[in-house]
Design a protein around this motif. Structure first.
Motif, PDB file in Angstrom:
ATOM      1  N   ALA A  27     -10.374   0.541  -3.302  1.00  0.00           N
ATOM      2  CA  ALA A  27      -9.741  -0.754  -3.052  1.00  0.00           C
ATOM      3  C   ALA A  27     -10.704  -1.697  -2.340  1.00  0.00           C
ATOM      4  N   TYR A  28     -11.409  -1.168  -1.357  1.00  0.00           N
ATOM      5  CA  TYR A  28     -12.392  -1.957  -0.600  1.00  0.00           C
ATOM      6  C   TYR A  28     -13.479  -2.491  -1.532  1.00  0.00           C
ATOM      7  N   ARG A  29     -13.953  -1.643  -2.410  1.00  0.00           N
ATOM      8  CA  ARG A  29     -15.011  -2.055  -3.355  1.00  0.00           C
ATOM      9  C   ARG A  29     -14.505  -3.155  -4.294  1.00  0.00           C
ATOM     10  N   ALA A  30     -13.270  -3.005  -4.755  1.00  0.00           N
ATOM     11  CA  ALA A  30     -12.701  -4.024  -5.639  1.00  0.00           C
ATOM     12  C   ALA A  30     -12.485  -5.335  -4.894  1.00  0.00           C
ATOM     13  N   TYR A  31     -12.065  -5.239  -3.640  1.00  0.00           N
ATOM     14  CA  TYR A  31     -11.775  -6.448  -2.858  1.00  0.00           C
ATOM     15  C   TYR A  31     -13.047  -7.243  -2.565  1.00  0.00           C
ATOM     16  N   TYR A  32     -14.107  -6.542  -2.193  1.00  0.00           N
ATOM     17  CA  TYR A  32     -15.351  -7.211  -1.804  1.00  0.00           C
ATOM     18  C   TYR A  32     -16.403  -7.260  -2.914  1.00  0.00           C
ATOM     19  N   GLY A  33     -16.080  -6.691  -4.085  1.00  0.00           N
ATOM     20  CA  GLY A  33     -17.025  -6.724  -5.183  1.00  0.00           C
ATOM     21  C   GLY A  33     -18.253  -5.866  -4.952  1.00  0.00           C
ATOM     22  N   LYS A  34     -18.059  -4.697  -4.381  1.00  0.00           N
ATOM     23  CA  LYS A  34     -19.169  -3.776  -4.129  1.00  0.00           C
ATOM     24  C   LYS A  34     -19.441  -2.962  -5.396  1.00  0.00           C
ATOM     25  N   GLY A  35     -20.531  -3.304  -6.075  1.00  0.00           N
ATOM     26  CA  GLY A  35     -20.898  -2.589  -7.289  1.00  0.00           C
ATOM     27  C   GLY A  35     -20.032  -2.928  -8.484  1.00  0.00           C
ATOM     28  N   GLN A  36     -19.249  -3.972  -8.360  1.00  0.00           N
ATOM     29  CA  GLN A  36     -18.345  -4.395  -9.430  1.00  0.00           C
ATOM     30  C   GLN A  36     -17.876  -5.809  -9.115  1.00  0.00           C
ATOM     31  N   PRO A  37     -17.342  -6.528 -10.110  1.00  0.00           N
ATOM     32  CA  PRO A  37     -16.815  -7.866  -9.827  1.00  0.00           C
ATOM     33  C   PRO A  37     -15.628  -7.793  -8.860  1.00  0.00           C
ATOM     34  N   VAL A  38     -15.469  -8.820  -8.058  1.00  0.00           N
ATOM     35  CA  VAL A  38     -14.305  -8.903  -7.179  1.00  0.00           C
ATOM     36  C   VAL A  38     -13.039  -8.889  -8.029  1.00  0.00           C
ATOM     37  N   ASN A  39     -12.087  -8.049  -7.632  1.00  0.00           N
ATOM     38  CA  ASN A  39     -10.841  -7.927  -8.389  1.00  0.00           C
ATOM     39  C   ASN A  39      -9.703  -7.689  -7.398  1.00  0.00           C
ATOM     40  N   TYR A  40      -9.084  -8.780  -6.947  1.00  0.00           N
ATOM     41  CA  TYR A  40      -8.026  -8.667  -5.949  1.00  0.00           C
ATOM     42  C   TYR A  40      -6.814  -7.906  -6.478  1.00  0.00           C
ATOM     43  N   ALA A  41      -6.488  -8.126  -7.738  1.00  0.00           N
ATOM     44  CA  ALA A  41      -5.321  -7.448  -8.310  1.00  0.00           C
ATOM     45  C   ALA A  41      -5.515  -5.936  -8.288  1.00  0.00           C
ATOM     46  N   ARG A  42      -6.706  -5.495  -8.641  1.00  0.00           N
ATOM     47  CA  ARG A  42      -7.020  -4.061  -8.613  1.00  0.00           C
ATOM     48  C   ARG A  42      -7.020  -3.539  -7.177  1.00  0.00           C
ATOM     49  N   ALA A  43      -7.598  -4.324  -6.274  1.00  0.00           N
ATOM     50  CA  ALA A  43      -7.624  -3.928  -4.860  1.00  0.00           C
ATOM     51  C   ALA A  43      -6.209  -3.768  -4.326  1.00  0.00           C
ATOM     52  N   LEU A  44      -5.353  -4.715  -4.654  1.00  0.00           N
ATOM     53  CA  LEU A  44      -3.968  -4.659  -4.185  1.00  0.00           C
ATOM     54  C   LEU A  44      -3.258  -3.433  -4.730  1.00  0.00           C
ATOM     55  N   GLU A  45      -3.474  -3.150  -6.007  1.00  0.00           N
ATOM     56  CA  GLU A  45      -2.841  -1.983  -6.630  1.00  0.00           C
ATOM     57  C   GLU A  45      -3.241  -0.693  -5.902  1.00  0.00           C
ATOM     58  N   LEU A  46      -4.527  -0.585  -5.580  1.00  0.00           N
ATOM     59  CA  LEU A  46      -5.028   0.624  -4.928  1.00  0.00           C
ATOM     60  C   LEU A  46      -4.571   0.710  -3.471  1.00  0.00           C
ATOM     61  N   GLY A  54       1.687   6.369   3.119  1.00  0.00           N
ATOM     62  CA  GLY A  54       1.916   6.326   4.558  1.00  0.00           C
ATOM     63  C   GLY A  54       0.747   5.874   5.402  1.00  0.00           C
ATOM     64  N   ASP A  55      -0.337   5.400   4.770  1.00  0.00           N
ATOM     65  CA  ASP A  55      -1.512   4.988   5.537  1.00  0.00           C
ATOM     66  C   ASP A  55      -1.288   3.612   6.173  1.00  0.00           C
ATOM     67  N   ALA A  56      -1.383   3.546   7.498  1.00  0.00           N
ATOM     68  CA  ALA A  56      -1.076   2.305   8.220  1.00  0.00           C
ATOM     69  C   ALA A  56      -2.038   1.179   7.875  1.00  0.00           C
ATOM     70  N   GLU A  57      -3.319   1.493   7.773  1.00  0.00           N
ATOM     71  CA  GLU A  57      -4.296   0.454   7.447  1.00  0.00           C
ATOM     72  C   GLU A  57      -4.027  -0.126   6.063  1.00  0.00           C
ATOM     73  N   ALA A  58      -3.734   0.738   5.105  1.00  0.00           N
ATOM     74  CA  ALA A  58      -3.433   0.273   3.748  1.00  0.00           C
ATOM     75  C   ALA A  58      -2.144  -0.545   3.728  1.00  0.00           C
ATOM     76  N   GLN A  59      -1.165  -0.146   4.518  1.00  0.00           N
ATOM     77  CA  GLN A  59       0.079  -0.917   4.627  1.00  0.00           C
ATOM     78  C   GLN A  59      -0.205  -2.306   5.184  1.00  0.00           C
ATOM     79  N   PHE A  60      -1.064  -2.356   6.184  1.00  0.00           N
ATOM     80  CA  PHE A  60      -1.437  -3.619   6.818  1.00  0.00           C
ATOM     81  C   PHE A  60      -2.121  -4.553   5.818  1.00  0.00           C
ATOM     82  N   VAL A  61      -3.091  -4.022   5.075  1.00  0.00           N
ATOM     83  CA  VAL A  61      -3.820  -4.837   4.094  1.00  0.00           C
ATOM     84  C   VAL A  61      -2.905  -5.249   2.948  1.00  0.00           C
ATOM     85  N   THR A  62      -2.096  -4.324   2.474  1.00  0.00           N
ATOM     86  CA  THR A  62      -1.153  -4.634   1.401  1.00  0.00           C
ATOM     87  C   THR A  62      -0.213  -5.758   1.824  1.00  0.00           C
ATOM     88  N   GLY A  63       0.308  -5.659   3.039  1.00  0.00           N
ATOM     89  CA  GLY A  63       1.190  -6.704   3.548  1.00  0.00           C
ATOM     90  C   GLY A  63       0.520  -8.053   3.605  1.00  0.00           C
TER      91      GLY A  63
END
Length: 213
Positions: A27-46, A54-63
């Protein structure tokens, strides 16, 4: 037998953690375009998949992504849901706390609840969030979610006013001009009205002119 069962449980936990970490890394790689084009939709899905584990950090970012409409149309209700889940696990920011409190205050996409609003806004206000200080002052001023406390309201309005919030400046001016929560001080009221007016607050400009009329 107990030891063997415990070992199995830890193995399952380790597997879950590995899957969650992998989801967040991708998700981080998709969000920041690390080694791939930036893809917010993919990042959000992941991130959402990790959040559902149940991961709090992922819940925070998803929110945050849902609330702001990154990778999707803005979804305030969905954003609130995940930000609240993250906050309940201790993953917070002044901004996320303010969003949760403000939505409870206004009944925006969630049932209005002044007690919950006060709880979350208090935490954000303690961290210096200007919007939270303003909203919390409103709750104290109007006695919503507890006792009316003009002195506390003024204290909070002043904190927000000193950070440049025009509405808080106007409210501070009103409280000084009318002696609400403090001794009446028309000169100080005039000063705060003037600051708010200079930032485009029309009602403050009218109140200032009436004060000296």
């Amino acid at each position: 037998l107990w030891f063997a069962l415990a070992g199995t449980c830890w193995a399952q936990i380790k597997e879950v953690d590995t899957v969650t970490r992998r989801l967040k890394t991708e998700a981080y790689r998709a969000y920041y375009g690390k080694g791939q084009p930036v893809n917010y939709a993919r990042a959000l899905e992941l991130y959402r998949m990790a959040a559902e584990r149940g991961d709090a950090e992922a819940q925070f970012v998803t929110g945050g992504m849902l609330y702001q409409g990154q990778g999707t149309d803005p979804d305030k209700r969905g954003g609130f849901k995940w930000l609240l889940k993250a906050a309940e696990q201790g993953k917070i920011s002044p901004e996320s706390l303010t969003i949760i409190g403000a939505m409870y205050l206004r009944g925006s996409a969630v049932p209005q609840n002044f007690l919950e609003a006060k709880k979350w806004l208090s935490k954000a206000a303690e961290q210096g969030n200007m919007a939270a200080q303003n909203d919390l002052a409103y709750l104290y001023y109007n006695g919503l979610g507890g006792e009316r406390d003009y002195a506390k309201a003024l204290e909070l309005y002043l904190k927000a006013a000193l950070q440049g919030d025009a509405m808080a400046q106007a409210n501070a001016g009103l409280m000084y001009a009318t002696g609400t929560g403090t001794d009446m001080d028309k000169a100080r009221g005039y000063a705060w009205y003037s600051l708010a007016a200079s930032r485009g607050n029309t009602s403050a400009a009218i109140n200032r002119n009436n004060l000296m009329g």
